[in-house]
Design an enzyme around this catalytic site. Structure first.
Site, short mmCIF file in Angstrom:
data_model
loop_
_atom_site.label_atom_id
_atom_site.label_comp_id
_atom_site.label_asym_id
_atom_site.label_seq_id
_atom_site.Cartn_x
_atom_site.Cartn_y
_atom_site.Cartn_z
N HIS A 317 78.28 -73.31 -9.67
CA HIS A 317 77.00 -73.54 -10.36
C HIS A 317 77.00 -74.81 -11.20
O HIS A 317 76.31 -74.88 -12.23
CB HIS A 317 76.65 -72.33 -11.24
CG HIS A 317 76.58 -71.04 -10.47
ND1 HIS A 317 75.69 -70.84 -9.44
CD2 HIS A 317 77.29 -69.88 -10.59
CE1 HIS A 317 75.85 -69.62 -8.96
NE2 HIS A 317 76.81 -69.02 -9.62
N HIS A 344 76.30 -66.09 -15.44
CA HIS A 344 76.10 -66.80 -14.17
C HIS A 344 77.39 -67.21 -13.49
O HIS A 344 77.62 -66.87 -12.32
CB HIS A 344 75.20 -68.00 -14.41
CG HIS A 344 74.53 -68.53 -13.18
ND1 HIS A 344 74.01 -67.71 -12.21
CD2 HIS A 344 74.28 -69.80 -12.76
CE1 HIS A 344 73.48 -68.44 -11.24
NE2 HIS A 344 73.63 -69.70 -11.55
#
Length: 445
Positions: A317, A344
């Protein structure tokens, strides 16, 4: 386009599969844990399978998936689901088992998603309640009695923190470890159930977390796995918004995707990484107004949570938080936010600060999700990254007093919670940092 392909593959699985999602067969390699001063070898345990939830018979009017959340000053929202659509949205409560001195009436909703229809989802606010007090309660006049403990009105207060939970064996390990800690409020920076269009997985997640979430407030914000949008057919976050109602209205927000609350000497802001955040957006303007209202003489600690981290030295990410960071970080810095918690990335990372008036950023997206860990880091380790490790675990944040907080991260190591990172954090207001930011604070006006 990437999200649409994810949707298509997930939709195929939802329509053609009746069994649980298959676990990816990943082989995790030895990872060298690098900290600012210590390097040690740690061999991570292998992934664990998605949990299986056998069907259980119960009366249709009995409450399921019970969880609580803060709902304004001295009030708590009780949420639950019933199969019986005629069940009442009432909560009886009191300070003695089986003896209820008050009753509150709430609201209900339901939703349909492709071939799935939810049960009746109830949300009822109870209070005013006394701080640091055990209450016994019953939902809808039916079923078992639950008990909760209200958070303290003053410091000290302890938060349990875990993001990206999912429903695997490691999720259960994380929840078991959290249950052992003496905490007042649970903070979850996004990615709850990992239902991913399979709506019954929202139901099993609610059952999984009920023992903890019915006893202490769970304050959550959305992640990418909550979106579940279908182009043209279905807007995003319908399941999440229907089931996990947070105090957005109580905090002046127009959306359940971002809100704030105050508890025990802390002002906590939950932001949305997946709703508009540029300077013309409703979220941005709400945030400016919310920050301007905080009296740091009365509320010494300022915390912010959102899903996508801004400071991330993991390969996973990379750069996804840059847009939100460019828009929001000037507000965060100007307001003197002490700690930012994100998820995340399926690993743990904590920043240090060359700027003594800077914010501590912590990524804790390692609650136990089915996608596995993110073991690959960028080397050399950035100067701002003082501790990082790809292991499942949870965090505990104790705001000890108005000047100091104690943060610990506990790795899930063969089902034992191992404290692997710890740091004392000094509040920015006690450090005199806000006096030096008076000019910067003009941005909040």
């Amino acid at each position: 386009m990437k999200r649409q392909w994810i949707f298509i593959s997930s939709l195929i699985m939802a329509i053609t599969c009746t069994s649980e999602l298959m676990e990816p067969k990943l082989i995790l390699t030895v990872f060298l844990l690098i900290s600012a001063t210590v390097t040690s070898e740690y061999i991570r345990p292998p992934p664990r399978k998605t949990l299986h939830f056998p069907w259980s018979s119960r009366p249709s009017s009995h409450p399921q998936q019970v969880h609580i959340s803060l709902a304004g000053d001295k009030h708590i929202r009780v949420s639950w689901v019933t199969d019986d659509k005629s069940s009442l949205s009432t909560v009886e409560y009191g300070t003695s088992p089986g003896r209820y001195s008050a009753i509150s009436h709430g609201e209900s909703t339901s939703y349909s998603y492709l071939l799935y229809s939810s049960g009746k989802i109830h949300h009822t606010v109870i209070g005013p309640l006394e701080p640091s007090t055990v209450y016994f309660y019953r939902c809808g006049g039916q079923g078992p009695e639950f008990q909760l403990k209200t958070p303290p009105a003053q410091l000290p207060i302890t938060f349990a923190v875990a993001g990206d939970l999912g429903q695997t064996g490691w999720t259960k390990s994380t929840l078991d470890h959290i249950d052992q800690c003496k905490y007042d409020v649970h903070l979850l920076p996004g990615d709850l159930s990992y239902a991913d269009y399979m709506q019954h997985r929202w139901d099993t997640f609610g059952e999984l977390v009920q023992p903890l979430a019915s006893a202490r407030p769970w304050m959550v914000t959305e992640g990418n796995h909550e979106e579940e949008s279908i182009p043209i057919i279905k807007d995003g976050f319908q399941s999440y918004n229907s089931r996990w109602k947070m105090p957005f209205e109580e905090s002046g927000s127009s959306s359940n995707l971002y809100y704030s609350f105050e508890v025990g000497g802390a002002h906590v802001i939950m932001l949305g990484s997946y709703t508009d955040y540029d300077e013309y957006s409703e979220q941005y303007n709400w945030l400016k107004a919310d920050l301007a209202k905080v009296d740091r003489k009365q509320i010494p600690w300022l915390l912010v949570l959102f899903h996508v981290p801004w400071y991330n030295s993991n390969h996973a990410h990379q750069g996804e938080g840059d847009g939100m960071m460019a828009a929001i970080e000037p507000l965060i810095y100007a307001a003197g936010v002490d700690i930012v918690l994100a998820g995340h990335v399926h690993a743990y990372e904590r920043t240090g600060n060359s700027d003594p008036c800077g914010t501590v950023h912590i990524t804790i997206g390692d609650g136990g999700n089915r996608e596995g860990l993110a073991p690959k880091y960028i080397n050399p380790q950035p100067e701002w990254s003082v501790f990082r490790e790809a292991s499942f675990g949870h965090g505990e944040l104790k705001l000890v007093n108005s000047t100091h907080a104690y943060w610990t991260w506990h790795r899930n190591d063969d089902d034992e919670p191992v404290r692997s990172d710890q740091v004392w954090i000094t509040s920015l207001v006690s450090s005199g940092c806000l006096d030096g930011k008076r000019q910067l604070r003009k941005i909040l006006m």
